[in-house]
Design a protein around this motif. Sequence first.
Motif, PDB file in Angstrom:
ATOM      1  N   PHE A  83      51.926   5.217-126.626  1.00  3.19           N
ATOM      2  CA  PHE A  83      52.512   6.544-126.829  1.00  3.19           C
ATOM      3  C   PHE A  83      52.247   7.427-125.619  1.00  3.19           C
ATOM      4  CE2 PHE A  83      51.522   4.759-130.968  1.00  3.19           C
ATOM      5  CZ  PHE A  83      52.746   4.881-131.616  1.00  3.19           C
ATOM      6  N   VAL A  84      53.260   8.155-125.225  1.00  2.00           N
ATOM      7  CA  VAL A  84      53.145   9.106-124.109  1.00  2.00           C
ATOM      8  C   VAL A  84      53.583  10.478-124.622  1.00  2.00           C
ATOM      9  CG1 VAL A  84      54.067   9.714-121.818  1.00  2.00           C
ATOM     10  CG2 VAL A  84      53.514   7.326-122.350  1.00  2.00           C
ATOM     11  N   ASN A  88      55.869  14.448-120.997  1.00  2.00           N
ATOM     12  CA  ASN A  88      55.533  13.641-119.814  1.00  2.00           C
ATOM     13  C   ASN A  88      56.339  12.346-119.744  1.00  2.00           C
ATOM     14  OD1 ASN A  88      52.335  14.881-120.348  1.00  2.00           O
ATOM     15  ND2 ASN A  88      53.397  15.189-118.412  1.00  2.00           N
ATOM     16  N   ARG A  95      54.664   2.937-118.081  1.00  2.00           N
ATOM     17  CA  ARG A  95      54.585   1.731-117.237  1.00  2.00           C
ATOM     18  C   ARG A  95      53.141   1.501-116.775  1.00  2.00           C
ATOM     19  NH1 ARG A  95      58.448  -0.888-114.197  1.00  2.00           N
ATOM     20  NH2 ARG A  95      59.971   0.797-114.234  1.00  2.00           N
ATOM     21  N   GLY A 117      58.310  -4.039-130.850  1.00  2.00           N
ATOM     22  CA  GLY A 117      58.767  -2.782-130.271  1.00  2.00           C
ATOM     23  C   GLY A 117      59.740  -2.028-131.162  1.00  2.00           C
ATOM     24  N   ASN A 118      59.662  -0.713-131.054  1.00  2.00           N
ATOM     25  CA  ASN A 118      60.653   0.141-131.681  1.00  2.00           C
ATOM     26  C   ASN A 118      61.977  -0.048-130.914  1.00  2.00           C
ATOM     27  OD1 ASN A 118      62.239   2.542-132.240  1.00  2.00           O
ATOM     28  ND2 ASN A 118      60.375   3.400-133.136  1.00  2.00           N
ATOM     29  N   ALA A 121      62.823   1.831-127.836  1.00  2.00           N
ATOM     30  CA  ALA A 121      62.044   1.590-126.619  1.00  2.00           C
ATOM     31  C   ALA A 121      62.424   0.278-125.927  1.00  2.00           C
ATOM     32  CB  ALA A 121      60.554   1.591-126.953  1.00  2.00           C
TER      33      ALA A 121
END
Length: 151
Positions: A83-84, A88, A95, A117-118, A121
Amino acid sequence: MQRVTLRTAVAADQKPLEALQWRASLSNPADREALLAHPEAIELPLQHIESGHVFVAEGGGAIKGYATIVPRQNGHCELDALFVQPHNWRQGIGRHLVEYCCSQAKAAGATELHVVGNPHAQVFYEATGFVALGTRKMRFGIGLLMKRCLL
Ligand SMILES: CC(C)(COP(=O)(O)OP(=O)(O)OC[C@H]1O[C@@H](n2cnc3c(N)ncnc32)[C@H](O)[C@@H]1OP(=O)(O)O)[C@@H](O)C(=O)NCCC(=O)NCCS
């Protein structure tokens, strides 16, 4: 690319990282309704932090993102969380976290890093070296089974 440093999470990070996960997850329009109905789905188990497999990305004195890897019985590793902070996104932090998780998984002897993965994404995971293996029905929809070779 945003300048970030990586460190291993400590217990005091649990609530701030869950709050970050909440903000990041709610920013996916397709997941928003289900998550608001089931807020308990957002959690970062303390055992994951205590295992030393949760990694925090920081920059400018603030937490920018985090990722968790979980070793599997077969010697591979699973990317269990990534999660970011939404403000941002697209600064290279996801990455950076993936590369760090790969190096940590490799150091632990894994030759493959897997992720469920979702679908939103998918482009991100493809851009960071994962290939699709199939799909799996998850609690809130379909998960993409993907893996990255670490050799
Ligand atoms: C998925 C996520 C972790 C990506 O983090 P990020 O820091 O924005 O990703 P990066 O900036 O490192 O992106 C790397 C590359 O992935 C691709 N990419 C990332 N986000 C993308 C998007 N929204 N659309 C198209 N390509 C994208 C691009 O190729 C990008 O490289 P570029 O910016 O040089 O073109 C972040 O969007 C997030 O936290 N989403 C919500 C939580 C989530 O869904 N996590 C995954 C659970 S399986």
